[in-house]
Scaffold this motif. Structure first.
Motif, PDB file in Angstrom:
ATOM      1  N   ASP A 208      11.080   9.189  -2.644  1.00 11.79           N
ATOM      2  CA  ASP A 208      11.487   8.662  -4.058  1.00 11.79           C
ATOM      3  C   ASP A 208      10.107   8.363  -5.160  1.00 11.79           C
ATOM      4  O   ASP A 208       9.594   7.085  -4.658  1.00 11.79           O
ATOM      5  N   ARG A 209       9.619   9.132  -5.642  1.00 12.00           N
ATOM      6  CA  ARG A 209       8.405   8.795  -6.447  1.00 12.00           C
ATOM      7  C   ARG A 209       8.487   7.630  -7.151  1.00 12.00           C
ATOM      8  O   ARG A 209       7.314   7.165  -7.641  1.00 12.00           O
ATOM      9  N   SER A 210       9.546   7.477  -7.948  1.00 12.17           N
ATOM     10  CA  SER A 210       9.490   6.088  -8.568  1.00 12.17           C
ATOM     11  C   SER A 210       9.375   4.787  -7.909  1.00 12.17           C
ATOM     12  O   SER A 210       8.743   4.167  -8.431  1.00 12.17           O
TER      13      SER A 210
ATOM     14  N   GLU B 138       0.907  -1.174   0.061  1.00 10.58           N
ATOM     15  CA  GLU B 138       0.055   0.117   0.102  1.00 10.58           C
ATOM     16  C   GLU B 138       0.889   1.303   0.075  1.00 10.58           C
ATOM     17  O   GLU B 138       1.888   1.302   0.586  1.00 10.58           O
ATOM     18  N   VAL B 139       0.389   2.276  -0.576  1.00  7.08           N
ATOM     19  CA  VAL B 139       1.109   3.550  -0.616  1.00  7.08           C
ATOM     20  C   VAL B 139       0.759   3.920   0.837  1.00  7.08           C
ATOM     21  O   VAL B 139      -0.535   4.197   1.196  1.00  7.08           O
TER      22      VAL B 139
ATOM     23  N   GLN C 184      -4.080   6.154  -7.969  1.00 10.09           N
ATOM     24  CA  GLN C 184      -4.187   6.789  -9.314  1.00 10.09           C
ATOM     25  C   GLN C 184      -6.041   6.725  -9.478  1.00 10.09           C
ATOM     26  O   GLN C 184      -6.391   7.563 -10.182  1.00 10.09           O
ATOM     27  N   PHE C 185      -6.366   5.408  -9.406  1.00  8.79           N
ATOM     28  CA  PHE C 185      -7.811   5.204  -9.744  1.00  8.79           C
ATOM     29  C   PHE C 185      -8.537   6.314  -8.835  1.00  8.79           C
ATOM     30  O   PHE C 185      -9.641   6.959  -9.558  1.00  8.79           O
TER      31      PHE C 185
ATOM     32  N   LYS D  13       4.833   0.495  -6.566  1.00  8.38           N
ATOM     33  CA  LYS D  13       4.048  -0.231  -5.379  1.00  8.38           C
ATOM     34  C   LYS D  13       2.453  -0.597  -6.085  1.00  8.38           C
ATOM     35  O   LYS D  13       2.146  -0.068  -6.823  1.00  8.38           O
ATOM     36  N   ALA D  14       2.156  -1.884  -5.614  1.00  8.07           N
ATOM     37  CA  ALA D  14       1.024  -2.135  -6.086  1.00  8.07           C
ATOM     38  C   ALA D  14      -0.198  -1.287  -5.820  1.00  8.07           C
ATOM     39  O   ALA D  14      -1.218  -1.104  -6.603  1.00  8.07           O
ATOM     40  N   GLY D  15      -0.271  -0.561  -4.644  1.00 13.11           N
ATOM     41  CA  GLY D  15      -1.259   0.376  -4.126  1.00 13.11           C
ATOM     42  C   GLY D  15      -1.234   1.615  -4.961  1.00 13.11           C
ATOM     43  O   GLY D  15      -2.347   2.309  -4.895  1.00 13.11           O
TER      44      GLY D  15
END
Length: 86
Positions: free
Chosen positions: A50-52, A39-40, A64-65, A57-59
């Protein structure tokens, strides 16, 4: 300290934290979901993160959704429990 911490989807699609001033909380969407692996979390969304790594991450897909659904509903702000609370 802010009353609430929200995420904002900017016009270019970037997702950032916003801490509205007391009494100035905009309309926002809430993501209700089940927690899974990767999870984020709050630390992933901090400015220095680090946004990359966060985007891998799967979350991130849920994040984004939620941003896209909020935008489709005319909202630029949203709240997700895993990353808007410490």
């Amino acid at each position: 300290m802010a009353l609430i911490r929200l995420l904002q989807r900017k016009p270019d699609g970037e997702i950032v934290f916003r801490e509205p001033a007391s009494g100035d909380v905009p309309a926002y969407a809430i993501l209700s979901h089940t927690w899974g692996r990767e999870e984020v979390i709050f630390q992933d969304m901090e400015t220095s993160a680090d946004r990359s790594k966060t985007r891998s991450k799967a979350g991130w897909k849920k994040t984004q959704f939620c941003a896209e659904q909020a935008a489709a509903d005319g909202l630029q702000y949203f709240w997700i429990d895993t990353c808007c609370t410490i």
